[in-house]
Design an enzyme around this catalytic site. Structure first.
Site, PDB file in Angstrom:
ATOM      1  N   GLU A   1       0.878  -1.175   0.000  1.00  0.00           N
ATOM      2  CA  GLU A   1       0.000   0.000   0.000  1.00  0.00           C
ATOM      3  C   GLU A   1       0.911   1.218   0.000  1.00  0.00           C
ATOM      4  O   GLU A   1       1.403   1.634   1.045  1.00  0.00           O
ATOM      5  CB  GLU A   1      -0.910  -0.018   1.244  1.00  0.00           C
ATOM      6  CG  GLU A   1      -1.895  -1.174   1.276  1.00  0.00           C
ATOM      7  CD  GLU A   1      -3.068  -0.998   0.321  1.00  0.00           C
ATOM      8  OE1 GLU A   1      -3.343   0.143  -0.109  1.00  0.00           O
ATOM      9  OE2 GLU A   1      -3.717  -2.007   0.002  1.00  0.00           O
TER      10      GLU A   1
ATOM     11  N   CYS B   1      -2.139   9.566   2.251  1.00  0.00           N
ATOM     12  CA  CYS B   1      -1.552   9.052   1.005  1.00  0.00           C
ATOM     13  C   CYS B   1      -2.454   9.271  -0.197  1.00  0.00           C
ATOM     14  O   CYS B   1      -1.975   9.416  -1.312  1.00  0.00           O
ATOM     15  CB  CYS B   1      -1.296   7.561   1.158  1.00  0.00           C
ATOM     16  SG  CYS B   1      -2.783   6.661   1.616  1.00  0.00           S
TER      17      CYS B   1
HETATM   18  P1  NAD Z   1       6.753   5.426   8.096  1.00  0.00           P
HETATM   19  O1  NAD Z   1       7.921   6.296   8.342  1.00  0.00           O
HETATM   20  O2  NAD Z   1       5.795   5.194   9.186  1.00  0.00           O
HETATM   21  O3  NAD Z   1       7.320   4.044   7.515  1.00  0.00           O
HETATM   22  C1  NAD Z   1       6.462   2.982   7.196  1.00  0.00           C
HETATM   23  C2  NAD Z   1       7.007   1.692   7.770  1.00  0.00           C
HETATM   24  O4  NAD Z   1       8.210   1.340   7.087  1.00  0.00           O
HETATM   25  C3  NAD Z   1       7.353   1.807   9.245  1.00  0.00           C
HETATM   26  O5  NAD Z   1       6.772   0.738   9.949  1.00  0.00           O
HETATM   27  C4  NAD Z   1       8.874   1.767   9.261  1.00  0.00           C
HETATM   28  O6  NAD Z   1       9.394   1.189  10.418  1.00  0.00           O
HETATM   29  C5  NAD Z   1       9.175   0.922   8.041  1.00  0.00           C
HETATM   30  N1  NAD Z   1      10.511   1.171   7.499  1.00  0.00           N
HETATM   31  C6  NAD Z   1      11.120   2.369   7.334  1.00  0.00           C
HETATM   32  N2  NAD Z   1      12.334   2.199   6.776  1.00  0.00           N
HETATM   33  C7  NAD Z   1      12.490   0.862   6.579  1.00  0.00           C
HETATM   34  C8  NAD Z   1      13.535   0.037   6.027  1.00  0.00           C
HETATM   35  N3  NAD Z   1      14.661   0.558   5.563  1.00  0.00           N
HETATM   36  N4  NAD Z   1      13.332  -1.290   5.991  1.00  0.00           N
HETATM   37  C9  NAD Z   1      12.187  -1.836   6.455  1.00  0.00           C
HETATM   38  N5  NAD Z   1      11.183  -1.119   6.989  1.00  0.00           N
HETATM   39  C10 NAD Z   1      11.321   0.203   7.053  1.00  0.00           C
HETATM   40  O7  NAD Z   1       5.881   5.986   6.930  1.00  0.00           O
HETATM   41  P2  NAD Z   1       6.285   6.544   5.495  1.00  0.00           P
HETATM   42  O8  NAD Z   1       6.812   5.448   4.673  1.00  0.00           O
HETATM   43  O9  NAD Z   1       7.049   7.793   5.570  1.00  0.00           O
HETATM   44  O10 NAD Z   1       4.789   6.888   5.050  1.00  0.00           O
HETATM   45  C11 NAD Z   1       4.501   7.865   4.125  1.00  0.00           C
HETATM   46  C12 NAD Z   1       4.405   7.246   2.744  1.00  0.00           C
HETATM   47  O11 NAD Z   1       3.528   6.122   2.758  1.00  0.00           O
HETATM   48  C13 NAD Z   1       3.833   8.192   1.738  1.00  0.00           C
HETATM   49  O12 NAD Z   1       4.497   7.989   0.506  1.00  0.00           O
HETATM   50  C14 NAD Z   1       2.382   7.767   1.622  1.00  0.00           C
HETATM   51  O13 NAD Z   1       1.801   8.101   0.380  1.00  0.00           O
HETATM   52  C15 NAD Z   1       2.477   6.290   1.823  1.00  0.00           C
HETATM   53  N6  NAD Z   1       1.268   5.761   2.448  1.00  0.00           N
HETATM   54  C16 NAD Z   1       0.475   4.921   1.723  1.00  0.00           C
HETATM   55  C17 NAD Z   1      -0.699   4.451   2.258  1.00  0.00           C
HETATM   56  C18 NAD Z   1      -1.628   3.544   1.498  1.00  0.00           C
HETATM   57  O14 NAD Z   1      -2.546   3.021   2.109  1.00  0.00           O
HETATM   58  N7  NAD Z   1      -1.442   3.338   0.212  1.00  0.00           N
HETATM   59  C19 NAD Z   1      -1.053   4.821   3.558  1.00  0.00           C
HETATM   60  C20 NAD Z   1      -0.206   5.649   4.273  1.00  0.00           C
HETATM   61  C21 NAD Z   1       0.954   6.110   3.717  1.00  0.00           C
END
Ligand code: NAD
Length: 508
Positions: free
Chosen positions: A222, A256
């Protein structure tokens, strides 16, 4: 919240043991019965209900989220999801009769059994820390899977509150929570799962996909962002302004699926900006900075990223622009830009930045939207019926709303997911059950069919082949030229024997 243990990362050495525990329990088949699944779902419901004040407080601490928004999009959302799932679980679990089976094969009673995938890993994101973690977990429980949840470390209070609920009300042999960031998630990814469900940014999505590929583990991703809204000159400027501001200002733009940029036909630009000013004055009468219901940016790193984006634009700020590092405040900020290469259009803001690019025509808007991102998570089309239909048929996106911001994504039982690089797979409502379910095709061959089945056994003979063709070969309903053949009209018009319809189609 004070009564709950502080946020502490799980020791990476414990992670293989946690994985083994939920995997072993899945293989004991404990989670398969409907009684077990409903017991867990119902316990989760009441656990969340009891923890509601702590969950509301957690989202306020993590994201400055108002109790109203947290109830609507997080706690109330998940509670309703559980009720829906519990109510419909028996129907979802029921075997399905297979479709499109011919007469001979129908004697084997082909059907689909709904089997749990196994032990699954769910990785949540910070912006809707409860919904994006527990929504997939509800699907996993309903499907009969065991699961480990790894919430986002960037919403540590929500992670603490969920830990409290999960540890207090779910069967610990089946459902575990692991806290932490990259080292802990990496240790989790080193274990073999039956499915990985990840929500977050595309860079980490790529890491997850690569790691999963090593063990051929199925994934749901997602991802998202960089979604366009397209407004034609025939749209209602007031509706477009109000609805797009609603979609962009919830959770201070950390959504998102909200529009990242607005492409608007030039003729309607002044009216749109005027209506945005009016709508903002109505939504935040004393200014967003004085509205405690308006969220804050999750942390200083994200706030600084947004500030850098704003500072780097070549566009003109037409509304807002105030920021405050100390309180992580970021005012709803509308920027008129004139270059599709502007950083505000090229990158995902994931915050309350609202770039508007004026265009000469709908065709230009569609071309620009497609060139900025061919497969966004969402798309928002405003205009006449013919115009919005044109926009939909000439673009792609995970989901879309016509004459609105992300309304489609606010329907809790409508499947939600991306397409292409905005994600793969979907969940919510029945799709959450399906997401963690294997559709196992099963037949039972009756003993009395042995004579009929003789043609499948060697030695192969010409006589058997003839019989096989007679029994199985399908008659084409199209001729060599590609036109349709057969049917009453075809014979009545005397077309039998030739493929005139196809030839005619070809010559026009
Ligand atoms: P975040 O910082 O919460 O990271 C998401 C998850 O990834 C966390 O649990 C984190 O621990 C893990 N993570 C981070 N780096 C990692 C690595 N190197 N290896 C493994 N796991 C790792 O959130 P984010 O990614 O900054 O969220 C924002 C992004 O997510 C935006 O691009 C947004 O569009 C997208 N998003 C999508 C949805 C959807 O439902 N499609 C929902 C929310 C956010």
């Amino acid at each position: 919240m004070d009564a709950l243990p502080p946020f502490t990362a799980t020791s990476v050495h414990e992670i293989p043991t946690i994985h083994r525990r939920v995997t072993t329990n899945f293989l004991d088949h404990t989670t398969r019965t409907i009684a077990y699944r409903q017991k867990q779902l119902r316990a989760l419901y009441w656990g969340l209900k009891d923890a509601e004040p702590a969950l509301l407080e957690a989202c306020k601490l993590d994201l400055g989220k108002s109790a109203y928004e947290t109830y609507m999009t997080e706690v109330g959302w998940v509670l309703n999801d559980i009720v829906f799932m519990d109510k419909n679980l028996a129907r979802f679990m029921k075997d399905e009769k297979a479709e499109d089976i011919d007469l001979t094969n129908s004697f084997m009673k082909p059907h689909i059994r709904k089997e749990p995938l196994g032990a699954v890993l769910i990785i949540g994101a910070y912006n809707f820390p409860i919904q994006l973690s527990l929504g997939p977990l509800v699907g996993a429980i309903a499907a009969g899977c065991t699961a480990v949840l790894k919430p986002s470390e960037n919403a540590p209070n929500a992670a603490r509150a969920m830990q409290h609920v999960i540890r207090n009300c779910l069967d610990a042999d089946s459902y575990q929570i692991v806290q932490g960031a990259i080292p802990e998630t990496t240790a989790l990814l080193d274990c073999k799962w039956d499915k990985i469900f990840y929500t977050g940014n595309a860079n980490v999505g790529t890491i997850i996909a690569k790691k999963a590929a090593e063990t051929l583990t199925p994934i749901t991703l997602e991802l998202g962002g960089r979604n366009p809204a397209i407004i034609s000159k025939n749209a209602d400027a007031r509706l477009a302004a109000r609805r797009l501001l609603w979609a962009k200002l919830m959770n201070a733009g950390q959504v998102c699926v909200s529009q990242n940029h607005i492409l608007v036909e030039k003729e309607i630009l002044p009216a749109l900006i005027e209506q945005m000013k009016l709508a903002l004055a109505e939504f935040h009468p004393k200014g967003a900075e004085n509205n405690s219901d308006y969220g804050r940016i999750v942390n200083e790193r994200q706030w600084q990223r947004l500030k850098d984006m704003l500072d780097s634009t070549e566009g003109k700020v037409v509304i807002g622009g105030k920021t405050d590092r100390a309180t992580l405040f970021f005012e709803p900020t509308v920027v008129e830009v004139h270059d599709p290469g502007d950083p505000l259009l090229k990158d995902e803001s994931f915050g309350p930045l609202i770039p508007i690019l004026p265009v000469d025509s709908l065709n230009e808007a569609i071309r620009t939207a497609n060139s900025l991102h061919a497969t966004p998570l969402g798309l928002y089309a405003f205009g006449s019926k013919a115009e919005t239909e044109k926009i939909l048929s000439e673009t792609r996106s995970g989901g879309a709303s016509v004459n609105d911001g992300f309304y489609h994504a606010s329907i809790p039982t409508l499947a939600f997911g991306g397409v292409g690089d905005s994600g793969s797979g979907s969940y919510r409502g029945k799709a959450s059950f399906d997401c963690f379910t294997h559709r196992r095709s099963v037949v039972t061959t009756p003993w009395w069919m042995e004579r009929l089945l003789a043609i499948r056994y060697p030695p192969y003979t010409d006589a058997k082949l003839k019989q096989l063709k007679m029994l199985t070969a399908a008659k084409p309903h199209f001729g060599r030229q590609g036109g349709s053949t057969g049917g009453l009209a075809w014979w009545v018009l005397g077309l039998g024997g030739s493929d005139k319809t196809g030839a005619a189609t070809r010559s026009t």
